[in-house]
Scaffold this motif. Structure first.
Motif, PDB file in Angstrom:
ATOM      1  N   ARG A 193       3.727   5.577  -5.737  1.00 28.23           N
ATOM      2  CA  ARG A 193       3.532   5.610  -7.188  1.00 28.23           C
ATOM      3  C   ARG A 193       2.450   6.617  -7.571  1.00 28.23           C
ATOM      4  N   SER A 194       1.349   6.597  -6.829  1.00 29.34           N
ATOM      5  CA  SER A 194       0.256   7.537  -7.088  1.00 29.34           C
ATOM      6  C   SER A 194       0.712   8.979  -6.900  1.00 29.34           C
ATOM      7  N   ASP A 195       1.434   9.218  -5.793  1.00 33.48           N
ATOM      8  CA  ASP A 195       1.943  10.571  -5.531  1.00 33.48           C
ATOM      9  C   ASP A 195       2.939  10.995  -6.610  1.00 33.48           C
ATOM     10  N   VAL A 206       3.074   9.994  -9.793  1.00 36.84           N
ATOM     11  CA  VAL A 206       2.340  10.322 -11.026  1.00 36.84           C
ATOM     12  C   VAL A 206       1.674  11.689 -10.897  1.00 36.84           C
ATOM     13  N   ALA A 207       1.062  11.944  -9.725  1.00 36.55           N
ATOM     14  CA  ALA A 207       0.394  13.230  -9.505  1.00 36.55           C
ATOM     15  C   ALA A 207       1.405  14.380  -9.542  1.00 36.55           C
ATOM     16  N   ASN A 208       2.563  14.173  -8.920  1.00 39.30           N
ATOM     17  CA  ASN A 208       3.596  15.208  -8.898  1.00 39.30           C
ATOM     18  C   ASN A 208       4.171  15.479 -10.280  1.00 39.30           C
ATOM     19  N   ARG A 245       0.838  -1.203   0.000  1.00 32.62           N
ATOM     20  CA  ARG A 245       0.000   0.000   0.000  1.00 32.62           C
ATOM     21  C   ARG A 245       0.876   1.257   0.000  1.00 32.62           C
ATOM     22  N   GLU A 264       2.145   1.730  -3.471  1.00 30.75           N
ATOM     23  CA  GLU A 264       1.064   2.216  -4.324  1.00 30.75           C
ATOM     24  C   GLU A 264       0.850   3.710  -4.133  1.00 30.75           C
ATOM     25  N   LYS A 265       0.940   4.152  -2.867  1.00 34.16           N
ATOM     26  CA  LYS A 265       0.777   5.580  -2.583  1.00 34.16           C
ATOM     27  C   LYS A 265       1.943   6.383  -3.161  1.00 34.16           C
ATOM     28  N   SER A 283       2.703  14.919 -13.136  1.00 34.63           N
ATOM     29  CA  SER A 283       1.659  15.592 -13.908  1.00 34.63           C
ATOM     30  C   SER A 283       1.609  17.077 -13.583  1.00 34.63           C
TER      31      SER A 283
END
Length: 401
Positions: A178-180, A182-184, A172, A175-176, A186
Motif C-alpha cells: 500500500r505504501s509503495d 501510494v508513493a508510485n 506488514r 502495508e508495504k 504520487s
C-alpha cells in the motif's frame, strides 16, 4: 458382633477411598446406618459426589481450553517461573518447528534458540508486566511476528507467563504494498503535472506569442494530459478489478475475431515500426468469458509487444490445448526481452524493467497487472517466458466453458 460389623464397614470405607485415590470417583460407600460410621460414610459419599461434579466441570473446561488453543492461529506457549515450557499449542509447534512432547518440561532456550524471545520472557517474569515486541525471525523462511508475553499472577506473585506469537508477515507485506502503491501513484501523477505546469507557465510568460514554440509546448502538454488520463483510467480499472465480489458478464467469445479487433487498434504503430503480425488462432476458437475484459487483456499484451519490439520485428498470437478443458493463448514478440531477474516481478503494479524507456513510451506501469487480475478472476493463470535481446512470450489460460 458390633465390633465385627464396624471392622467390615471401615474396610469398605478404606477400599472405596483407595479407589477414589486412583481416580475412580464413581465409587460410593453406601452405608446408611445412623451410627457414627454410617454418618461418616454418608458424608464421604456426599463429598465424593461433589468432587466428581467438580472434576467433571474441570475436565469440560480443560477440553474447551484445549479446543480453543488448538484452533488458534496464534502460537501459544505457557512458561513457568523457572522458564520451563508448560504448554505448547499446535500453532506454536508449526511456527517454531518443535514437538509438544519434546518441548514441554524443558527450558525455553533449549527448545527455541532465540535470545530475543528469551529476553522478553525473562523481563515479563521479573517485572510482572506485559511485554510486546515485533521481531523478524528466520525459521524455515523469514517472517515477521508480534510477540506478547503476559505474566501469570497467583496471590500477587508471578508464577509464569503466557507467550502469544502472532504472524504479521502478510499484514506488514500489505502495508508495504500500500505504501509503495501510494508513493508510485504520487510519483506517476507528479511527473506529467510538473511538465504541464512548467510549459503552461512558460506560455503565460510570453512564449504564447511565439507560434512555433507555443505549438510545440501545447503538443507536449496534450501528451502529458493524455498520460494522466491513461493513468487515471488504469487506476480506476485496477480498483474495480480488486473490488470483492466483482461479477463478470460471461458469454461465448470468439478469440480470433477479438484479437483481430485488438490488432487493428495498433495498425498505425505496427506500420510505423514495420512489425509483421500473425494471428494463428483458429477461426472457431471460443471461450466463455467477459468479452470486454478479455479484449482488454489482448489490447494490453499487444500494446506491450508493440512498444518493446524492434524495427522490422514480429508479433505472433497462437493457442494450445490444456488439461481441464482450457486453452492457452500466447502473444510472442521479437523485442528487447526481459532479464531473468525481472521475470517474477513484471506483473506487479508499477514495476518497470526499464523505467526511463517505459515512461518515454507512455506506459503507466499497470497494464500487465490488469492482465493478471482479469485472467485470474476468470479462473486462469498468466505466465511469461523471455530471453533478453530475443523477445518475450506472454501467455494466459482460459476455460472453454
Amino acid at each position: 458382633m458390633f465390633f465385627w460389623r464396624d471392622r467390615q464397614q471401615i474396610r469398605k470405607i478404606k477400599a472405596v477411598l483407595e479407589k477414589i485415590e486412583k481416580g475412580d470417583t464413581s465409587q460410593r460407600i453406601n452405608i446408611y446406618s445412623r451410627d457414627r460410621l454410617g454418618r461418616l460414610a454418608q458424608a464421604i459419599d456426599r463429598a465424593i459426589s461433589a468432587l466428581g461434579l467438580r472434576i467433571s466441570g474441570l475436565e469440560k473446561e480443560a477440553i474447551q481450553a484445549r479446543a480453543i488453543l488448538s484452533g488458534m492461529s496464534e502460537g501459544v506457549l505457557a512458561i513457568g517461573d523457572d522458564e520451563r515450557i508448560l504448554l505448547v499449542n499446535p500453532a506454536a509447534e508449526e511456527i517454531f518447528g518443535i514437538k509438544k512432547q519434546e518441548a514441554e518440561g524443558r527450558l525455553f532456550l533449549e527448545v527455541v534458540r532465540n535470545n530475543d524471545i528469551s529476553e522478553i520472557i525473562n523481563t515479563a517474569l521479573k517485572e510482572g508486566r506485559t511485554i510486546s515486541r515485533e521481531l523478524i525471525l528466520v525459521l524455515p523462511v523469514q517472517k515477521t511476528f508480534k510477540i506478547n508475553a503476559s505474566p501469570i499472577l497467583e496471590n500477587e506473585r508471578v508464577s509464569g507467563c503466557v507467550l502469544v506469537v502472532h504472524d504479521i508477515t502478510q499484514m506488514r507485506r500489505l502495508e508495504k504494498v500500500r505504501s509503495d502503491f501510494v508513493a508510485n501513484v504520487s510519483h506517476e501523477l507528479k511527473t506529467p503535472l510538473t511538465s504541464i505546469k512548467g510549459f503552461v507557465e512558460t506560455l503565460l510568460s510570453g512564449a504564447l506569442e511565439e507560434k512555433e514554440n507555443s505549438r510545440e509546448f501545447l503538443k507536449i502538454i496534450q501528451e502529458q494530459a493524455d498520460r494522466l488520463d491513461a493513468l487515471s483510467n488504469d487506476l480506476l480499472n485496477l480498483a474495480s478489478l480488486e473490488e470483492p465480489g466483482i461479477a463478470f458478464k460471461k458469454e461465448k467469445v470468439n478469440l480470433k475475431a477479438l484479437t483481430d479487433k485488438a490488432l487493428a487498434v495498433f495498425d498505425a504503430e505496427l506500420k510505423k515500426k514495420e512489425i509483421k503480425t500473425a494471428n494463428e488462432l483458429a477461426e472457431d476458437l471460443s471461450v466463455s468469458a467477459d468479452k470486454n475484459k478479455i479484449e482488454q487483456v489482448f489490447t494490453n499484451l499487444i500494446d506491450n509487444a508493440v512498444k518493446f519490439n524492434r524495427q522490422n520485428g514480429s508479433i505472433t498470437i497462437r493457442s494450445a490445448e490444456c488439461p481441464g478443458n482450457k486453452i492457452k493463448i500466447t502473444v510472442k514478440d521479437s523485442g528487447i526481452g526481459i532479464p531473468d531477474r525481472d521475470l517474477l516481478r513484471v506483473f506487479e503494479r508499477f514495476y518497470r524493467v526499464d523505467k526511463a524507456r517505459s515512461r518515454g513510451l507512455g506506459g503507466t506501469g499497470l497494464g500487465l497487472s490488469i492482465v493478471k487480475h482479469i485472467v485470474e478472476l476468470h479462473g486462469g493463470a498468466v505466465s511469461l517466458e523471455s530471453t533478453e535481446g530475443q523477445g518475450s512470450e506472454f501467455s494466459f489460460t482460459l476455460s472453454k466453458k
